[in-house]
Design a protein around this motif. Structure first.
Motif, PDB file in Angstrom:
ATOM      1  N   ALA A 198       6.519   7.574 -15.683  1.00 13.34           N
ATOM      2  CA  ALA A 198       5.913   6.282 -15.362  1.00 13.34           C
ATOM      3  C   ALA A 198       6.976   5.263 -14.967  1.00 13.34           C
ATOM      4  N   ASN A 199       8.097   5.261 -15.681  1.00 12.62           N
ATOM      5  CA  ASN A 199       9.170   4.319 -15.352  1.00 12.62           C
ATOM      6  C   ASN A 199       9.768   4.620 -13.979  1.00 12.62           C
ATOM      7  N   ALA A 200      10.033   5.901 -13.708  1.00  9.23           N
ATOM      8  CA  ALA A 200      10.622   6.269 -12.418  1.00  9.23           C
ATOM      9  C   ALA A 200       9.660   5.967 -11.272  1.00  9.23           C
ATOM     10  N   ALA A 201       8.370   6.276 -11.470  1.00  5.47           N
ATOM     11  CA  ALA A 201       7.385   5.981 -10.429  1.00  5.47           C
ATOM     12  C   ALA A 201       7.251   4.476 -10.216  1.00  5.47           C
ATOM     13  N   GLY A 202       7.349   3.709 -11.304  1.00  4.37           N
ATOM     14  CA  GLY A 202       7.282   2.260 -11.187  1.00  4.37           C
ATOM     15  C   GLY A 202       8.528   1.646 -10.583  1.00  4.37           C
ATOM     16  N   SER A 203       9.565   2.458 -10.397  1.00  6.16           N
ATOM     17  CA  SER A 203      10.813   1.980  -9.797  1.00  6.16           C
ATOM     18  C   SER A 203      10.868   2.222  -8.293  1.00  6.16           C
ATOM     19  N   ILE A 204       9.767   2.688  -7.709  1.00  6.36           N
ATOM     20  CA  ILE A 204       9.771   2.993  -6.279  1.00  6.36           C
ATOM     21  C   ILE A 204      10.155   1.765  -5.457  1.00  6.36           C
ATOM     22  N   GLY A 205       9.614   0.601  -5.814  1.00  7.86           N
ATOM     23  CA  GLY A 205       9.971  -0.615  -5.084  1.00  7.86           C
ATOM     24  C   GLY A 205      11.452  -0.929  -5.191  1.00  7.86           C
ATOM     25  N   ASP A 206      12.012  -0.757  -6.391  1.00  5.48           N
ATOM     26  CA  ASP A 206      13.450  -0.990  -6.586  1.00  5.48           C
ATOM     27  C   ASP A 206      14.274  -0.020  -5.738  1.00  5.48           C
ATOM     28  N   LEU A 207      13.884   1.247  -5.753  1.00 10.13           N
ATOM     29  CA  LEU A 207      14.614   2.252  -4.983  1.00 10.13           C
ATOM     30  C   LEU A 207      14.481   1.996  -3.486  1.00 10.13           C
ATOM     31  N   TRP A 208      13.307   1.551  -3.078  1.00 12.62           N
ATOM     32  CA  TRP A 208      13.046   1.242  -1.671  1.00 12.62           C
ATOM     33  C   TRP A 208      13.996   0.140  -1.189  1.00 12.62           C
ATOM     34  N   MET A 209      14.082  -0.935  -1.980  1.00  7.98           N
ATOM     35  CA  MET A 209      14.946  -2.051  -1.603  1.00  7.98           C
ATOM     36  C   MET A 209      16.419  -1.658  -1.669  1.00  7.98           C
ATOM     37  N   ALA A 210      16.772  -0.824  -2.655  1.00  2.00           N
ATOM     38  CA  ALA A 210      18.160  -0.367  -2.757  1.00  2.00           C
ATOM     39  C   ALA A 210      18.552   0.466  -1.540  1.00  2.00           C
ATOM     40  N   ALA A 245       0.834  -1.207   0.000  1.00  4.11           N
ATOM     41  CA  ALA A 245       0.000   0.000   0.000  1.00  4.11           C
ATOM     42  C   ALA A 245       0.867   1.255   0.000  1.00  4.11           C
ATOM     43  N   GLN A 246       1.962   1.228   0.764  1.00  5.09           N
ATOM     44  CA  GLN A 246       2.874   2.375   0.778  1.00  5.09           C
ATOM     45  C   GLN A 246       3.480   2.598  -0.594  1.00  5.09           C
ATOM     46  N   TRP A 247       3.842   1.523  -1.271  1.00  8.98           N
ATOM     47  CA  TRP A 247       4.407   1.653  -2.613  1.00  8.98           C
ATOM     48  C   TRP A 247       3.407   2.281  -3.575  1.00  8.98           C
ATOM     49  N   VAL A 248       2.140   1.897  -3.457  1.00  9.50           N
ATOM     50  CA  VAL A 248       1.117   2.462  -4.340  1.00  9.50           C
ATOM     51  C   VAL A 248       1.010   3.971  -4.123  1.00  9.50           C
ATOM     52  N   VAL A 249       0.968   4.387  -2.855  1.00 11.34           N
ATOM     53  CA  VAL A 249       0.835   5.814  -2.545  1.00 11.34           C
ATOM     54  C   VAL A 249       2.055   6.590  -3.029  1.00 11.34           C
ATOM     55  N   VAL A 250       3.247   6.099  -2.681  1.00 15.44           N
ATOM     56  CA  VAL A 250       4.472   6.816  -3.052  1.00 15.44           C
ATOM     57  C   VAL A 250       4.658   6.816  -4.569  1.00 15.44           C
ATOM     58  N   SER A 251       4.302   5.719  -5.239  1.00 18.40           N
ATOM     59  CA  SER A 251       4.429   5.668  -6.699  1.00 18.40           C
ATOM     60  C   SER A 251       3.485   6.661  -7.367  1.00 18.40           C
ATOM     61  N   THR A 252       2.269   6.779  -6.837  1.00 16.94           N
ATOM     62  CA  THR A 252       1.307   7.718  -7.411  1.00 16.94           C
ATOM     63  C   THR A 252       1.801   9.154  -7.273  1.00 16.94           C
ATOM     64  N   ILE A 253       2.245   9.503  -6.061  1.00 16.13           N
ATOM     65  CA  ILE A 253       2.803  10.839  -5.854  1.00 16.13           C
ATOM     66  C   ILE A 253       4.072  11.008  -6.682  1.00 16.13           C
ATOM     67  N   GLY A 254       4.870   9.937  -6.728  1.00 16.08           N
ATOM     68  CA  GLY A 254       6.121   9.995  -7.473  1.00 16.08           C
ATOM     69  C   GLY A 254       5.919  10.239  -8.953  1.00 16.08           C
ATOM     70  N   PHE A 255       4.822   9.714  -9.517  1.00 11.71           N
ATOM     71  CA  PHE A 255       4.562   9.929 -10.941  1.00 11.71           C
ATOM     72  C   PHE A 255       4.483  11.423 -11.252  1.00 11.71           C
ATOM     73  N   PHE A 256       3.772  12.166 -10.419  1.00 16.58           N
ATOM     74  CA  PHE A 256       3.641  13.602 -10.659  1.00 16.58           C
ATOM     75  C   PHE A 256       4.944  14.339 -10.348  1.00 16.58           C
ATOM     76  N   ALA A 257       5.644  13.898  -9.293  1.00 14.46           N
ATOM     77  CA  ALA A 257       6.916  14.543  -8.954  1.00 14.46           C
ATOM     78  C   ALA A 257       7.952  14.315 -10.052  1.00 14.46           C
ATOM     79  N   PHE A 258       8.061  13.072 -10.516  1.00 10.11           N
ATOM     80  CA  PHE A 258       9.009  12.785 -11.594  1.00 10.11           C
ATOM     81  C   PHE A 258       8.560  13.439 -12.902  1.00 10.11           C
ATOM     82  N   GLY A 259       7.241  13.519 -13.103  1.00  4.16           N
ATOM     83  CA  GLY A 259       6.747  14.208 -14.286  1.00  4.16           C
ATOM     84  C   GLY A 259       7.180  15.664 -14.306  1.00  4.16           C
ATOM     85  N   TYR A 260       7.093  16.308 -13.147  1.00  5.24           N
ATOM     86  CA  TYR A 260       7.542  17.703 -13.039  1.00  5.24           C
ATOM     87  C   TYR A 260       9.041  17.798 -13.311  1.00  5.24           C
ATOM     88  N   LEU A 261       9.802  16.836 -12.768  1.00  5.15           N
ATOM     89  CA  LEU A 261      11.256  16.844 -12.963  1.00  5.15           C
ATOM     90  C   LEU A 261      11.619  16.702 -14.438  1.00  5.15           C
TER      91      LEU A 261
END
Length: 303
Positions: A159-171, A24-40
């Protein structure tokens, strides 16, 4: 890594499981991350074109239709996912593993695609496997964007960066451990268990320093602050749309303390969006520092 290795000379230093809460945390952070990475990435595109990013102007209604837009977006995301997992697999192959691919449903929360392999990895090998898609696709996308600055690339890279939240989390968990540790399946090898086990000598456990734990706490606090800010901004805009004009300005757009502005023009049927990046970064730093102090205080009380 074999079961004998994890149970023999190597000790289980830490396990990470994708529990329902983590999913659930990954879903929330990925959703927010999509817009943050989109802005970046939109900022990178604007810089490459020699134009200012803000104000971001969006049409209130546009063609193609919503159904066509969702279909195109879904196809784009599917292509990004396929490339993302293929790069994971290539990285695994580079270390002598045979990757397998598939799809799953994480705790009936969200579907996911995966690339997996048997055997263990060193810490640095696993970091390479985890980070290869987000680094590789981002670098390639920016390179292509320099020649073809299409907004579609911004969406794909976000979309790719937001979908990488799990990878970044584990890293972020792995970098706390010395490079001599091994990474493999969870020790109980549950058939539906997603996650990883970190194995090493007893001396390796002692090298997980307080500094690395506090750095992780700072990151958690900063990301948590960003999530709260974005949820608050979106909620404020939605409330204004429901009860008022939909125009929301928080702070002085020409001053130092400016958070964001969402302005609707009924005449031109456009939305003008501006973000106070400096204030958001300052708030994230403050949130990270406060959470670090909190975690440090709790550890001090326990010791």
């Amino acid at each position: 890594m074999s079961a004998e290795e994890s149970a023999g000379s190597l000790h289980t230093l830490e396990t990470f499981r994708v529990t329902r809460t983590v999913a659930a945390q990954w879903v929330v952070v990925s959703t927010i991350g999509f817009f943050a990475f989109g802005y970046l990435f939109a900022g990178v595109r604007a810089w490459l074109r020699g134009r200012p990013l803000e104000p971001i102007v969006l049409p209130i209604s546009a063609h193609p239709t919503t159904l066509e837009f969702l279909g195109g977006f879904g196809l784009l995301v599917a292509l990004v996912i396929a490339l993302h997992e293929a790069i994971h697999g290539l990285a695994m192959s580079a270390f002598g593993r045979e990757p397998t691919y598939g799809f799953g449903l994480s705790h009936v929360i969200v579907p996911y695609a995966y690339a997996d392999s048997d055997g263990g990895y060193t810490r640095d090998q696993m970091l390479a496997v985890l980070l290869a898609p987000v680094i590789g696709i981002s670098a390639l996308g920016v390179l292509v964007m320099s020649a073809y600055p299409s907004p579609v690339l911004v969406v794909a890279l976000a979309a790719n960066a937001a979908g990488s939240i799990g990878d970044l989390w584990m890293a972020s968990i792995l970098v706390r451990f010395p490079e001599g540790v091994r990474v493999g399946p969870l020790p109980d090898r549950a058939p539906d268990g997603r996650g990883m086990g970190i194995y090493g000598s007893s001396a390796s456990q002692g090298r997980v320093t307080a500094r690395s734990r506090l750095a992780s706490a700072f990151l958690v606090g900063a990301v948590g602050t960003l999530v709260l800010l974005v949820v608050g901004m979106v909620g404020t805009v939605l409330l204004s749309l429901a009860l008022g004009t939909g125009t929301v300005v928080v702070g002085d757009p020409d001053g130092r303390w400016f958070l964001f502005a969402h302005e609707i023009s009924r005449e031109t049927r456009q939305v003008r969006l501006r973000i106070g990046v400096e204030v958001i970064l300052a708030a994230m730093s403050l949130g990270g520092a406060l959470w670090t102090v909190t975690v440090g205080g709790v550890e001090l009380l326990r010791s």
